[in-house]
Design an enzyme around this catalytic site. Sequence first.
Site, mmCIF file in Angstrom:
data_model
loop_
_atom_site.group_PDB
_atom_site.id
_atom_site.type_symbol
_atom_site.label_atom_id
_atom_site.label_comp_id
_atom_site.label_asym_id
_atom_site.label_seq_id
_atom_site.Cartn_x
_atom_site.Cartn_y
_atom_site.Cartn_z
ATOM 1 N N HIS A 178 -30.624 76.408 -38.682
ATOM 2 C CA HIS A 178 -29.297 75.961 -38.244
ATOM 3 C C HIS A 178 -28.715 74.870 -39.131
ATOM 4 C CE1 HIS A 178 -26.850 76.331 -34.266
ATOM 5 N NE2 HIS A 178 -26.082 76.404 -35.335
ATOM 6 N N ASP B 121 -26.624 77.613 -28.149
ATOM 7 C CA ASP B 121 -27.915 77.148 -28.651
ATOM 8 C C ASP B 121 -28.718 76.539 -27.508
ATOM 9 O OD1 ASP B 121 -29.986 76.001 -30.204
ATOM 10 O OD2 ASP B 121 -28.600 75.342 -31.768
ATOM 11 N N HIS C 129 -30.554 74.095 -28.130
ATOM 12 C CA HIS C 129 -30.603 72.694 -28.553
ATOM 13 C C HIS C 129 -29.205 72.249 -28.972
ATOM 14 C CE1 HIS C 129 -34.319 74.883 -29.659
ATOM 15 N NE2 HIS C 129 -34.952 73.819 -29.186
ATOM 16 N N ASP D 220 -28.595 69.986 -31.233
ATOM 17 C CA ASP D 220 -28.649 69.663 -32.664
ATOM 18 C C ASP D 220 -27.813 68.439 -33.003
ATOM 19 O OD1 ASP D 220 -30.353 71.797 -32.982
ATOM 20 O OD2 ASP D 220 -28.815 73.168 -33.718
ATOM 21 N N HIS E 115 -32.507 70.779 -39.379
ATOM 22 C CA HIS E 115 -31.918 71.820 -38.522
ATOM 23 C C HIS E 115 -31.656 71.322 -37.101
ATOM 24 C CE1 HIS E 115 -35.612 73.881 -36.389
ATOM 25 N NE2 HIS E 115 -35.745 72.574 -36.413
ATOM 26 N N ASP F 239 -27.023 80.341 -32.356
ATOM 27 C CA ASP F 239 -28.460 80.260 -32.597
ATOM 28 C C ASP F 239 -29.130 81.251 -31.655
ATOM 29 O OD1 ASP F 239 -31.211 79.500 -32.576
ATOM 30 O OD2 ASP F 239 -30.682 77.463 -33.193
ATOM 31 N N ASP G 4 -31.948 81.332 -30.550
ATOM 32 C CA ASP G 4 -32.820 80.756 -29.526
ATOM 33 C C ASP G 4 -32.049 80.347 -28.276
ATOM 34 O OD1 ASP G 4 -31.848 78.061 -29.720
ATOM 35 O OD2 ASP G 4 -33.402 77.484 -31.133
ATOM 36 N N GLU H 163 -31.354 81.352 -37.207
ATOM 37 C CA GLU H 163 -32.692 81.091 -36.657
ATOM 38 C C GLU H 163 -33.466 82.349 -36.249
ATOM 39 O OE1 GLU H 163 -34.353 78.287 -36.685
ATOM 40 O OE2 GLU H 163 -32.875 76.693 -36.909
#
Length: 299
Positions: free
Chosen positions: A99, A122, A124, A126, A139, A226, A228, A271
Amino acid sequence: MKKFQKVSVIGVPMDLGQKRRGVDMGPSAMRYAGLIEEIQSLDFEVEDYGDIYINRPGSSKEDGLRNLEEVIKASEELCRKVCEIEAEQSFPLILGGDHSISIGSIAGISQRHHNLGVIWYDAHPDLNTEETSPSGNIHGMPLAVNLGIGHSRLTEIGGIVPKVKPENIVIIGARSIDEGERELIKEQGIKVFTMHEIDRIGMTKVIEETIEHFAGRTDGVHLSFDLDGIDPLDAPGVGTPVLGGISYRESHLALEMLAESQLITSAEFVEINPILDNKNQTADVAVALVSSLLGKKLL
């Protein structure tokens, strides 16, 4: 998305924003899963720019940041490529890689969109910096960088600081948030739909509120997706899996609604880690989601 006649694809085989190897193969995995052919089937003209070159030295740390020099070089090159794509009035579709690539993609996109909105899909947020990051992995920092927060050599890529305002960000699917990120979200007033909100009000309401949030506020919206963000049961091959994520079908619904809104002006999918995947399942998921974003319908 039909206001765009052309989609321009560029791969960024970057895995230097973190320690785990494998996400550098994400662009190849998506192409192998039929990405280009799928976009063409939706009556878009497609130009594949291939992959930007990523230098891979031994792992290093500078100012507490892993592989800082290499991430900067890749981000600057991606910024230039995205500027070229934007100048052609084409839809930029960027394939990661980890990312950290969004530092370069949003640097390029912000050259033409001066009031850019960002949807950060996402697990996360980030939003770490070199001071708050437990790992030094870049990332986990790109959204903070795009807000103008963090190492100056990262925030100044593309010459615009910040690239995005906090009120022009919506995070969807967050469920792994570090303490420093939590404080920054509250301090900056960033709109976040955690998995709690998604479970409670449903994805339809989340996207309706997201579309309403951007209405009349921005001159373009970038989707930073992302994989994830999706539950590992549906997308096992990702860089940093987190249980309890958004379902495959909820993600399709989200992108179908965004397509109908004609809100999105650029996108990246990041990712994907084929080493951790099951028969390219996660890349197949990504290609299907790109199709939904570009307007594919069941009927």
